[in-house]
Design a protein around this motif. Structure first.
Motif, PDB file in Angstrom:
ATOM      1  N   GLY A 264       2.842  27.761  -4.994  1.00  0.00           N
ATOM      2  CA  GLY A 264       1.918  27.570  -6.110  1.00  0.00           C
ATOM      3  C   GLY A 264       2.340  26.438  -7.021  1.00  0.00           C
ATOM      4  N   LEU A 265       3.032  25.454  -6.477  1.00  0.00           N
ATOM      5  CA  LEU A 265       3.426  24.300  -7.287  1.00  0.00           C
ATOM      6  C   LEU A 265       2.181  23.494  -7.659  1.00  0.00           C
ATOM      7  N   PRO A 266       2.272  22.698  -8.714  1.00  0.00           N
ATOM      8  CA  PRO A 266       1.067  22.002  -9.204  1.00  0.00           C
ATOM      9  C   PRO A 266       0.387  21.151  -8.127  1.00  0.00           C
ATOM     10  N   ASN A 267      -0.926  21.244  -8.128  1.00  0.00           N
ATOM     11  CA  ASN A 267      -1.726  20.493  -7.144  1.00  0.00           C
ATOM     12  C   ASN A 267      -3.071  20.166  -7.795  1.00  0.00           C
ATOM     13  N   PRO A 268      -3.005  19.440  -8.922  1.00  0.00           N
ATOM     14  CA  PRO A 268      -4.213  19.303  -9.742  1.00  0.00           C
ATOM     15  C   PRO A 268      -5.356  18.562  -9.064  1.00  0.00           C
ATOM     16  N   HIS A 269      -5.050  17.720  -8.112  1.00  0.00           N
ATOM     17  CA  HIS A 269      -6.115  16.950  -7.472  1.00  0.00           C
ATOM     18  C   HIS A 269      -6.304  17.319  -6.004  1.00  0.00           C
ATOM     19  N   GLY A 270      -5.717  18.421  -5.617  1.00  0.00           N
ATOM     20  CA  GLY A 270      -5.936  18.928  -4.272  1.00  0.00           C
ATOM     21  C   GLY A 270      -5.385  18.040  -3.176  1.00  0.00           C
ATOM     22  N   GLU A 271      -4.407  17.198  -3.501  1.00  0.00           N
ATOM     23  CA  GLU A 271      -3.887  16.252  -2.504  1.00  0.00           C
ATOM     24  C   GLU A 271      -2.823  16.868  -1.595  1.00  0.00           C
ATOM     25  N   VAL A 272      -2.226  17.966  -2.040  1.00  0.00           N
ATOM     26  CA  VAL A 272      -1.117  18.542  -1.271  1.00  0.00           C
ATOM     27  C   VAL A 272      -1.619  19.066   0.079  1.00  0.00           C
ATOM     28  N   GLY A 273      -0.987  18.625   1.136  1.00  0.00           N
ATOM     29  CA  GLY A 273      -1.356  19.080   2.481  1.00  0.00           C
ATOM     30  C   GLY A 273      -2.459  18.255   3.120  1.00  0.00           C
ATOM     31  N   ARG A 274      -3.105  17.404   2.341  1.00  0.00           N
ATOM     32  CA  ARG A 274      -4.171  16.561   2.915  1.00  0.00           C
ATOM     33  C   ARG A 274      -3.573  15.273   3.496  1.00  0.00           C
ATOM     34  N   ASN A 275      -4.437  14.463   4.054  1.00  0.00           N
ATOM     35  CA  ASN A 275      -4.063  13.134   4.584  1.00  0.00           C
ATOM     36  C   ASN A 275      -3.076  13.202   5.739  1.00  0.00           C
ATOM     37  N   LEU A 276      -3.055  14.335   6.450  1.00  0.00           N
ATOM     38  CA  LEU A 276      -2.116  14.480   7.564  1.00  0.00           C
ATOM     39  C   LEU A 276      -2.433  13.476   8.672  1.00  0.00           C
ATOM     40  N   HIS A 277      -1.467  12.609   8.923  1.00  0.00           N
ATOM     41  CA  HIS A 277      -1.555  11.732  10.094  1.00  0.00           C
ATOM     42  C   HIS A 277      -0.551  12.221  11.133  1.00  0.00           C
ATOM     43  N   LEU A 278      -0.887  12.050  12.390  1.00  0.00           N
ATOM     44  CA  LEU A 278      -0.053  12.619  13.450  1.00  0.00           C
ATOM     45  C   LEU A 278       0.487  11.595  14.444  1.00  0.00           C
ATOM     46  N   HIS A 279       0.039  10.339  14.374  1.00  0.00           N
ATOM     47  CA  HIS A 279       0.362   9.417  15.474  1.00  0.00           C
ATOM     48  C   HIS A 279       0.083  10.128  16.801  1.00  0.00           C
ATOM     49  N   PRO A 280      -1.116  10.631  17.014  1.00  0.00           N
ATOM     50  CA  PRO A 280      -1.361  11.368  18.253  1.00  0.00           C
ATOM     51  C   PRO A 280      -1.119  10.491  19.471  1.00  0.00           C
ATOM     52  N   SER A 281      -0.601  11.115  20.523  1.00  0.00           N
ATOM     53  CA  SER A 281      -0.276  10.331  21.709  1.00  0.00           C
ATOM     54  C   SER A 281      -0.737  11.052  22.967  1.00  0.00           C
ATOM     55  N   ALA A 282      -1.103  10.256  23.959  1.00  0.00           N
ATOM     56  CA  ALA A 282      -1.510  10.790  25.260  1.00  0.00           C
ATOM     57  C   ALA A 282      -0.784  10.007  26.336  1.00  0.00           C
ATOM     58  N   ASP A 454      -0.937   6.389  -8.386  1.00  0.00           N
ATOM     59  CA  ASP A 454      -2.059   7.067  -9.032  1.00  0.00           C
ATOM     60  C   ASP A 454      -1.965   8.572  -8.772  1.00  0.00           C
ATOM     61  N   PRO A 455      -1.684   9.368  -9.793  1.00  0.00           N
ATOM     62  CA  PRO A 455      -1.514  10.819  -9.585  1.00  0.00           C
ATOM     63  C   PRO A 455      -2.762  11.505  -9.029  1.00  0.00           C
ATOM     64  N   LYS A 456      -3.911  10.855  -9.174  1.00  0.00           N
ATOM     65  CA  LYS A 456      -5.120  11.488  -8.645  1.00  0.00           C
ATOM     66  C   LYS A 456      -5.206  11.353  -7.130  1.00  0.00           C
ATOM     67  N   ARG A 457      -4.488  10.386  -6.578  1.00  0.00           N
ATOM     68  CA  ARG A 457      -4.571  10.139  -5.129  1.00  0.00           C
ATOM     69  C   ARG A 457      -3.250  10.370  -4.404  1.00  0.00           C
ATOM     70  N   SER A 458      -2.271  10.879  -5.125  1.00  0.00           N
ATOM     71  CA  SER A 458      -0.960  11.057  -4.502  1.00  0.00           C
ATOM     72  C   SER A 458      -0.274  12.271  -5.121  1.00  0.00           C
ATOM     73  N   VAL A 459       0.835  12.680  -4.511  1.00  0.00           N
ATOM     74  CA  VAL A 459       1.556  13.864  -4.984  1.00  0.00           C
ATOM     75  C   VAL A 459       2.871  13.478  -5.640  1.00  0.00           C
ATOM     76  N   VAL A 460       3.503  12.431  -5.098  1.00  0.00           N
ATOM     77  CA  VAL A 460       4.782  11.986  -5.661  1.00  0.00           C
ATOM     78  C   VAL A 460       4.702  10.498  -6.014  1.00  0.00           C
ATOM     79  N   GLY A 461       5.613  10.079  -6.892  1.00  0.00           N
ATOM     80  CA  GLY A 461       5.632   8.692  -7.342  1.00  0.00           C
ATOM     81  C   GLY A 461       6.461   7.804  -6.418  1.00  0.00           C
ATOM     82  N   ALA A 462       6.746   6.638  -6.899  1.00  0.00           N
ATOM     83  CA  ALA A 462       7.348   5.595  -6.068  1.00  0.00           C
ATOM     84  C   ALA A 462       8.723   5.959  -5.527  1.00  0.00           C
ATOM     85  N   PHE A 463       9.407   6.885  -6.180  1.00  0.00           N
ATOM     86  CA  PHE A 463      10.736   7.288  -5.700  1.00  0.00           C
ATOM     87  C   PHE A 463      10.739   8.716  -5.155  1.00  0.00           C
TER      88      PHE A 463
END
Lengths: 512, 182
Positions: A264-282, A454-463
């Motif tokens: 239940g950590l802060p997730n004000p813009h719903g970004e946590v867990g989104r934007n999952l990229h997988l480098h899918p391979s076949a 931008d905190p609205k589009r990300s979860v953590v800052g530059a570091f």
């Protein structure tokens, strides 16, 4: 000290200045750098502490030991199998050692589109150099290129395609080929033999079998990580509690957002867990006219980069990477069952694979699932990515044929497409990649707690520090703002190194 | 001809029975995901699958790997099933809990999905292949996933047996300790 909690027994209760969750490609770096500066670090790793003595080169033993869900982790629809490490050292223990720095055009995109102006090659150079020195990254020698990689290189060169013999993190490699099952010779310079021992020697207390189930914030700067002592199957056998003002989440791009959301950590813009990229391979399986024993020697030393031009388009493309497996992994990667499947397996020694690894635009999601450590993973390939994947399968087949393959098997399901030399390869793109009708794998989940200004589009800052919770950092592939488009080992470690040195620069403020 | 979805739900007796049966079986299977392992399996101490489930698993594995083919080690002559059983016993119960039920569903699947009045374990090999192909080609994602889970377990169990390696030309581990009895 490295402690196996299921052998010691009992609960774990600790206080430290820094608690690192995860001991893989990011967590081990942070732990070693901060402990080496003389600070008090605890590392919690849910997996076991296996060493070279345990790396038996047998798939039935090593898959359950080294991989999440014994190698059977997959997206919720079963369409993509996800291989991730679950052991001290994380995925670096089973990876195949490609060592690429973050491509400059990717850094430029992250700077410009994700408000990370300081993320320049120059700013990252000290981290790259430290990491590459510690991991003993060096150029693969010509004589170390194995039979499969030589044939693929010959095929690519015959077609005029761009490729390169890469750099790796190996020292004293005897070229056994068993890298993916853990190095029995400690030649692979994984976290297990580099940063983890450094952290240990610097006084970090490293606990295996310690699964983190929740992070609680407060009072004040204190954070409390609670969890369970778990055996290899994940059965809880005791309680874990660690209090620290600084917590570094480095459990990987699937488990880190799962833990964040479960807590239940802060997730004000719903970004946590989104934007999952997988480098899918076949994998296209090429069958040559004679045994090539592709499983012997360095599995991946050559790399075809003809079909990715990050300067022109930093968002998409694909690379072709040789791949060879042992019997079980190979059998699982071939579609179908019964007589036809067995017939393909009879030619195992003649088989060499060429992976299409997609720099994906498609984005999925991680959400808490039925139990801790079993998140729900959703991901659907977008039409443009499906088109690129089909094109990649065509070019993989083309390279394999040019390298001498007699037939190629394209992993469509339920019926594989078998092509013979001289067949029209456009059959592949005409059929196309349809949802759920191809065998796909992922070894590079990323971007689920992404970094940005931008905190609205990300979860953590530059570091890597949470926008919302001071002293809570992320140091794994979750922080990549976009798909990386290259093997991620060095980027993960370098960003973690940067995070560690940032923490040290602000030590009094964060931990004092 | 109506579109596929309309054909699938056409109210013929056969279509209705298929739909009802499939739904019931898959719903049951989905619900069984949370059944504790202890309640779903093991009649022998330390074993994950019951003897009856092991027999179904054996026959499924035989068809998955075509172990009747000339020169192929027979599943029953190797430790394939013991390897799968030990693996399942060692995994997170939330992963493996559905497997015993799945095997029983596979055994009765010919009734449910094909109106074939024989259990899987009493079919001929050709009929068993057709039944498994029905799972592999099913339009229900859950059924296809179940097939893949069984297929991959079968492949892991069989191709990790040393006896299968000469057949495929795999020389085996370099570590002597990995190929010699302890």
């Amino acid at each position: 000290m490295i402690t196996q909690l299921i052998e010691r027994g009992g609960d774990l209760s600790e206080r430290a200045q820094v608690c690192v969750i995860g001991s893989g490609g990011g967590g081990a770096v942070v732990a070693a750098e901060i402990a080496s500066a003389g600070h008090d670090v605890v590392v919690l790793e849910q997996g076991h502490y296996w060493t070279k003595a345990n790396f038996t080169q047998r798939e039935d033993q090593m898959l359950p030991r080294l991989f999440e869900e014994a190698g059977m982790r997959q997206t919720s629809d079963g369409a993509i199998q996800i291989l991730q490490g679950r052991n001290i050292g994380g995925s670096t223990v089973h990876n195949l050692c490609y060592s690429f720095r973050t491509p400059d055009p990717i850094l430029a995109m992250w700077r410009e589109e994700h408000a990370l102006p300081d993320l320049t090659p120059e700013a990252l150079r000290p981290s790259f150099e430290r990491v590459e020195k510690n991991l003993k990254v060096k150029q693969i020698l010509e004589q170390q290129v194995n039979a499969l990689n030589r044939r693929i290189r010959a095929g690519a060169e015959k077609l005029g395609y761009s490729g390169l013999v890469t750099k790796h993190n190996r020292e004293g490699c005897i070229e056994s080929g068993y890298c993916i099952l853990g190095c029995s010779y400690d030649a692979k310079q994984s976290m297990l033999v580099t940063y983890v021992p450094r952290a240990d020697a610097a006084g970090a207390r490293i606990y295996a079998n310690a699964r983190s189930d929740r992070i609680e914030i407060g009072p004040g700067r204190t954070k409390t990580v609670t969890g369970s002592v778990v055996d290899q199957s994940g059965r809880a056998m005791g309680r874990v509690t660690v209090e620290a003002p600084i917590v570094v989440l480095a459990a990987g791009a699937i488990n880190s957002p799962d833990l964040w959301l479960r807590s239940g950590l802060p997730n004000p813009h719903g970004e946590v867990g989104r934007n999952l990229h997988l480098h899918p391979s076949a994998m296209v399986a090429g069958f040559f006219d004679e045994p090539i024993d592709a499983y012997r020697g360095i599995p991946q030393s050559y790399y075809v980069d003809e079909f990715i031009d990050l300067d022109r388009d930093p968002r998409s493309g694909y690379v072709l990477m040789p791949i060879a497996g042992f019997p079980v992994l190979t059998a699982a990667s071939l579609p179908g069952f019964g007589r036809e499947h067995a017939r393909q397996m009879r030619d195992f020694a003649k088989l060499g694979g060429l992976l299409v690894l997609l720099h994906d635009r498609s984005a999925g999601r991680v959400e808490p699932g039925s139990s801790p450590g079993r998140p729900k993973i959703t991901y659907t390939l977008e039409p443009d990515d499906r088109r690129l994947l089909a094109e990649g399968l065509l070019h993989s087949s083309e390279v394999l044929f040019a390298g001498g393959a007699e037939r190629c098997l394209v992993p469509f399901t339920p019926d594989a497409l078998v092509l013979r030399s001289g067949d029209d390869l456009n059959t592949i793109t005409k059929r196309g990649v349809r949802e759920g009708e191809i065998v796909l794998n992922s070894t590079h989940p990323q971007s689920t707690l992404r970094m940005g200004g931008d905190p609205k589009r990300s979860v953590v800052g530059a570091f890597g520090e949470s926008h919302e919770v001071p002293g809570l950092f992320v140091a794994d592939m979750s922080v990549f703002p976009t798909s990386l488009g290259a093997p991620p080992q060095i980027t993960t470690a370098a960003l973690a190194d940067r995070t560690a040195h940032h923490v040290l620069d602000r030590w009094t403020e964060l931990a004092g | 001809m109506p579109p596929t979805s309309a054909r699938a739900f056409a109210t013929t007796r056969r279509g209705f029975l298929r739909l009802a049966g499939s739904t019931a079986a898959l719903t049951t299977l989905a619900q069984m995901r949370s059944v504790p392992v202890a309640a779903a399996s093991a009649s022998r101490p330390g074993a994950f699958f019951s003897p009856a489930e092991q027999e179904i698993l054996t026959q499924v594995t035989e068809r998955m790997v075509d172990s009747d083919a000339p020169g192929a080690p027979r599943v029953r002559d190797t430790a394939t099933i013991a390897t799968i059983d030990a693996l399942c016993a060692s995994l997170d119960p939330s992963i493996t809990a559905p497997l015993p039920t799945l095997l029983r569903v596979v055994d009765y699947a010919p009734f449910v999905f094909d109106l074939h009045f024989t259990r899987f374990t009493r079919m001929t090999p050709a009929e068993q292949d057709a039944s498994l192909a029905g799972w592999m080609r099913s339009r229900f994602a859950l059924r296809r996933q179940a097939f893949l889970a069984l297929r991959n377990l079968a492949l892991l169990g069989y191709y990790s047996q040393d006896e299968t390696w000469p057949m495929i030309g795999y020389a085996g581990p370099l570590l002597r300790s990995a190929v010699e009895p302890a």
